[in-house]
Scaffold this motif. Structure first.
Motif, PDB file in Angstrom:
ATOM      1  N   LEU A 136       0.864  -1.183   0.000  1.00 25.80           N
ATOM      2  CA  LEU A 136       0.000   0.000   0.000  1.00 25.80           C
ATOM      3  C   LEU A 136       0.904   1.238   0.000  1.00 25.80           C
ATOM      4  N   GLU A 137       1.030   1.843  -1.173  1.00 24.45           N
ATOM      5  CA  GLU A 137       1.944   2.993  -1.305  1.00 24.45           C
ATOM      6  C   GLU A 137       1.318   4.256  -0.727  1.00 24.45           C
ATOM      7  N   ASP A 138       2.164   5.088  -0.142  1.00 30.04           N
ATOM      8  CA  ASP A 138       1.731   6.412   0.344  1.00 30.04           C
ATOM      9  C   ASP A 138       0.539   6.321   1.300  1.00 30.04           C
ATOM     10  N   LEU A 139       0.439   5.246   2.065  1.00 30.71           N
ATOM     11  CA  LEU A 139      -0.758   5.089   2.902  1.00 30.71           C
ATOM     12  C   LEU A 139      -0.732   6.027   4.111  1.00 30.71           C
ATOM     13  N   ILE A 140       0.381   6.025   4.822  1.00 26.70           N
ATOM     14  CA  ILE A 140       0.457   6.852   6.035  1.00 26.70           C
ATOM     15  C   ILE A 140       1.267   8.108   5.753  1.00 26.70           C
ATOM     16  N   LYS A 141       2.362   7.907   4.985  1.00 29.27           N
ATOM     17  CA  LYS A 141       3.243   9.038   4.692  1.00 29.27           C
ATOM     18  C   LYS A 141       3.660   8.960   3.238  1.00 29.27           C
ATOM     19  N   GLN A 142       3.648  10.102   2.587  1.00 29.15           N
ATOM     20  CA  GLN A 142       4.041  10.184   1.180  1.00 29.15           C
ATOM     21  C   GLN A 142       5.432   9.571   0.983  1.00 29.15           C
ATOM     22  N   GLY A 143       5.546   8.667   0.017  1.00 30.80           N
ATOM     23  CA  GLY A 143       6.854   8.088  -0.305  1.00 30.80           C
ATOM     24  C   GLY A 143       7.171   6.814   0.471  1.00 30.80           C
ATOM     25  N   TRP A 144       6.315   6.440   1.430  1.00 31.38           N
ATOM     26  CA  TRP A 144       6.565   5.251   2.235  1.00 31.38           C
ATOM     27  C   TRP A 144       5.481   4.220   1.962  1.00 31.38           C
ATOM     28  N   GLU A 145       5.888   2.966   2.108  1.00 31.14           N
ATOM     29  CA  GLU A 145       4.936   1.881   1.834  1.00 31.14           C
ATOM     30  C   GLU A 145       4.534   1.162   3.120  1.00 31.14           C
ATOM     31  N   GLU A 146       3.294   0.751   3.174  1.00 29.99           N
ATOM     32  CA  GLU A 146       2.829  -0.179   4.205  1.00 29.99           C
ATOM     33  C   GLU A 146       2.553  -1.508   3.517  1.00 29.99           C
ATOM     34  N   ILE A 147       2.837  -2.600   4.221  1.00 33.57           N
ATOM     35  CA  ILE A 147       2.577  -3.920   3.653  1.00 33.57           C
ATOM     36  C   ILE A 147       1.380  -4.515   4.389  1.00 33.57           C
ATOM     37  N   LEU A 148       0.413  -4.960   3.624  1.00 35.93           N
ATOM     38  CA  LEU A 148      -0.767  -5.593   4.227  1.00 35.93           C
ATOM     39  C   LEU A 148      -0.484  -7.091   4.361  1.00 35.93           C
ATOM     40  N   LEU A 149      -0.544  -7.582   5.589  1.00 37.01           N
ATOM     41  CA  LEU A 149      -0.262  -9.000   5.856  1.00 37.01           C
ATOM     42  C   LEU A 149      -1.541  -9.694   6.321  1.00 37.01           C
ATOM     43  N   ARG A 150      -1.645 -10.946   5.946  1.00 32.68           N
ATOM     44  CA  ARG A 150      -2.826 -11.725   6.307  1.00 32.68           C
ATOM     45  C   ARG A 150      -2.395 -13.076   6.887  1.00 32.68           C
TER      46      ARG A 150
END
Ligand SMILES: CC(C)(COP(=O)(O)OP(=O)(O)OC[C@H]1O[C@@H](n2cnc3c(N)ncnc32)[C@H](O)[C@@H]1OP(=O)(O)O)[C@@H](O)C(=O)NCCC(=O)NCCS
Length: 158
Positions: A136-150
Motif C-alpha cells: 500500500l503505497e503512500d498510505l500513512i506518509k508520502q513516499g513510504w509503503e505499508e505492507i498488508l499482511l494476512r
C-alpha cells in the motif's frame, strides 16, 4: 481479559494515562519515522469508534504496551496497533497476544499492516504465520509503503 496462561492481561485505555502513552508511542519506531505526534495518538486512542477496541497490555500489573483491534474488518479483525514498550519485547509476549487474538475472535483471517522499513516487525509477523498480500503505497506518509499482511486460519466447518 487475559490469556489462558496469564502471561498478559488487557485493560481498556483510560483517559488519565493517554497523554503519557501517546508521548511514548511517538518516540518508538515505526511511528517516529512516520512522523506521528502525541496529538494524533491521543485522538486515536480516545475518540469514539464502536469498531475499535483499544487496550493497554499489562504484565504483572505494569503497562507493557498497547494493542488495538478493528473488528469487524475483512472476515476477521485488523490489528491496527501493536506496541510493546522497551523491556517487554523479544520475550514472546507479542506472539502470545497475536495467538490470543486468533483464539478470541475465532476468525478465518487476521490482518495487519506493517511499514516496509520495519523489518523486525515483518519477521515477527511472518514467524507468526502472516503472509504479504499487498503493498500500500503512500498510505500513512508520502513516499513510504505499508505492507498488508494476512494470516489465514483454517477452522473446521461448523
Ligand atoms: C513487533 C512486536 C509487537 C513483537 O512483539 P515481541 O513480544 O517483541 O515479539 P516476540 O518476543 O513474540 O517475538 C520476537 C521477535 O519479534 C521481533 N521483533 C520485532 N521488533 C522487535 C524489537 N523491537 N525488539 C525485539 N524483538 C523484536 C524479532 O524479530 C523477534 O524475532 P526473533 O525471535 O527471530 O529474534 C514488538 O517487538 C514491538 O512492539 N515492536 C515495536 C513496535 C512495532 O514495530 N510494532 C509493530 C507495528 S506493525
Amino acid at each position: 481479559m487475559s490469556d489462558g496462561e496469564q502471561r498478559f492481561s488487557l485493560s481498556p485505555v483510560r483517559g488519565e494515562y493517554v497523554s503519557a502513552l501517546s508521548i511514548l508511542l511517538c518516540s518508538m519506531e515505526p511511528w517516529l519515522t512516520l512522523g506521528y505526534t502525541p496529538e494524533v495518538f491521543e485522538f486515536y486512542l480516545l475518540h469514539s469508534d464502536p469498531t475499535l477496541t483499544r487496550n493497554v497490555v499489562l504484565i504483572s500489573g505494569e503497562v507493557a504496551g498497547v494493542v488495538s483491534l478493528r473488528n469487524p474488518w475483512l472476515f476477521g479483525p485488523l490489528i491496527e496497533l501493536l506496541a510493546l514498550f522497551e523491556g517487554f519485547r523479544g520475550q514472546g509476549i507479542g506472539r502470545s497476544i497475536v495467538d490470543w487474538i486468533g483464539e478470541r475472535y475465532q476468525a478465518n483471517n487476521l490482518w495487519v499492516t506493517v511499514s516496509s522499513f520495519n523489518l523486525r516487525a515483518q519477521r515477527f509477523y511472518e514467524r507468526a504465520g502472516f503472509q504479504k498480500t499487498a503493498i500500500l503505497e503512500d498510505l500513512i506518509k508520502q513516499g513510504w509503503e505499508e505492507i498488508l499482511l494476512r494470516k489465514q486460519i483454517r477452522r473446521q466447518e461448523r
